[in-house]
Design an enzyme around this catalytic site. Structure first.
Site, mmCIF file in Angstrom:
data_model
loop_
_atom_site.group_PDB
_atom_site.id
_atom_site.type_symbol
_atom_site.label_atom_id
_atom_site.label_comp_id
_atom_site.label_asym_id
_atom_site.label_seq_id
_atom_site.Cartn_x
_atom_site.Cartn_y
_atom_site.Cartn_z
ATOM 1 N N SER A 157 -17.636 -80.235 59.077
ATOM 2 C CA SER A 157 -18.369 -79.798 57.894
ATOM 3 C C SER A 157 -18.533 -78.286 57.914
ATOM 4 O O SER A 157 -18.604 -77.670 58.983
ATOM 5 C CB SER A 157 -19.749 -80.453 57.852
ATOM 6 O OG SER A 157 -20.553 -79.878 56.840
ATOM 7 N N TYR A 214 -27.771 -83.006 61.588
ATOM 8 C CA TYR A 214 -26.406 -83.195 61.090
ATOM 9 C C TYR A 214 -25.522 -82.007 61.463
ATOM 10 O O TYR A 214 -24.395 -82.176 61.956
ATOM 11 C CB TYR A 214 -26.443 -83.383 59.570
ATOM 12 C CG TYR A 214 -25.089 -83.420 58.916
ATOM 13 C CD1 TYR A 214 -24.270 -84.540 59.036
ATOM 14 C CD2 TYR A 214 -24.622 -82.340 58.165
ATOM 15 C CE1 TYR A 214 -23.027 -84.580 58.420
ATOM 16 C CE2 TYR A 214 -23.389 -82.370 57.549
ATOM 17 C CZ TYR A 214 -22.588 -83.492 57.684
ATOM 18 O OH TYR A 214 -21.348 -83.522 57.081
#
Length: 266
Positions: A150, A163
């Protein structure tokens, strides 16, 4: 469906690709692109109905060689079953795409051990130990690994620390594994997508939060729109192909310029 204006060279013809998280989102987009590129597919996910639809799309695109296994990628037994079933059907594995992922928004003060464990189990532990199982077959085929990370590893996103930590760990795993496997002829890279609207977000956020995120991130992305799962799929297909034979240990940002101009995401 894929952008029909993009030429397809069948760059993955005959390659066997094991793709996790392929019942929805980015994993589904990758599977569809790989089908058009001629790959034989071993797909896994947790939503049977969604996975059946992905298989239908893959067969429509090009590939009739599709194996599916339903299960929880965080479980040791299922990971072993997945690899064994793939080898039994295809006899080899050329490409491993670690696309299965989960998310969770929570500031440190309200983060629970349950949330932390679940995010790390899916985003870090599962790809590490699945790759460990697949590595001997990739060594034999001189194959490659592509991890789906990401762009949050390059910025700050309020409330998304756990995350982001998990994806930063995946980036570091990518680079270390690339160094470890290069002498075995195995390449390892990652793709770090920007804002790609998927069911993963809608499953974990309220409708209002999703709408706010969509507006904020779309406006913050210099290209002026969100990305698509198929666009990420094309990048993964390139990294998995011989066209990227000189590329290993890279974390490839595909975020529409989001992190170029936005050091903090709100």
């Amino acid at each position: 469906m894929l952008n029909q204006s993009i030429p397809v060279a069948m760059a993955l013809r005959g390659k066997v690709a094991l793709i996790t998280g392929s019942s929805s989102g980015i994993g589904a987009g990758i599977a569809t692109v790989f089908a058009r590129e001629g790959a034989k597919l071993s797909l896994t996910g947790r939503n049977e109905k969604n996975l059946e639809e992905v298989v239908k799309n893959c067969k429509t695109e090009a590939s009739d060689d599709v194996l599916t296994n339903m299960g929880d990628i965080t479980q040791d037994a299922f990971r072993k079953t997945l690899v064994e079933a793939t080898i039994q059907k295809f006899g080899k594995i050329d490409i491993l795409v670690n696309s299965a992922g989960t998310t969770g928004s929570s500031p440190l003060q309200s983060t629970t051990k349950e949330l932390y464990d679940s995010v790390m189990a899916v985003n870090v532990e599962a790809p590490v130990f699945l790759t460990q199982l697949v590595a001997p077959y990739l060594t034999e085929s001189k194959g490659c690994v592509v991890n789906i990370s990401s762009c949050v590893t390059s910025t700050i996103a309020h409330g998304w620390g756990i995350y982001a930590m998990s994806k930063a760990a995946l980036d570091k795993f990518t680079r270390y594994l690339a160094h470890e496997m290069v002498s075995h002829g195995v390449r390892v890279n990652a793709v770090n997508p920007g804002y790609i609207p998927t069911q993963l977000l809608s499953r974990n956020l309220s409708k209002e939060d999703c709408a706010q995120m969509d507006s904020g991130l779309t406006n913050a992305t210099p290209v002026g729109r969100a990305g698509t799962t198929e666009e990420i799929g094309h990048i993964v297909a390139f990294l998995a192909s011989e066209k990227a034979a000189f590329v290993t240990g890279e974390c490839f940002r595909a975020d529409g310029g989001l992190t170029m101009t936005t050091p903090v995401l709100t």
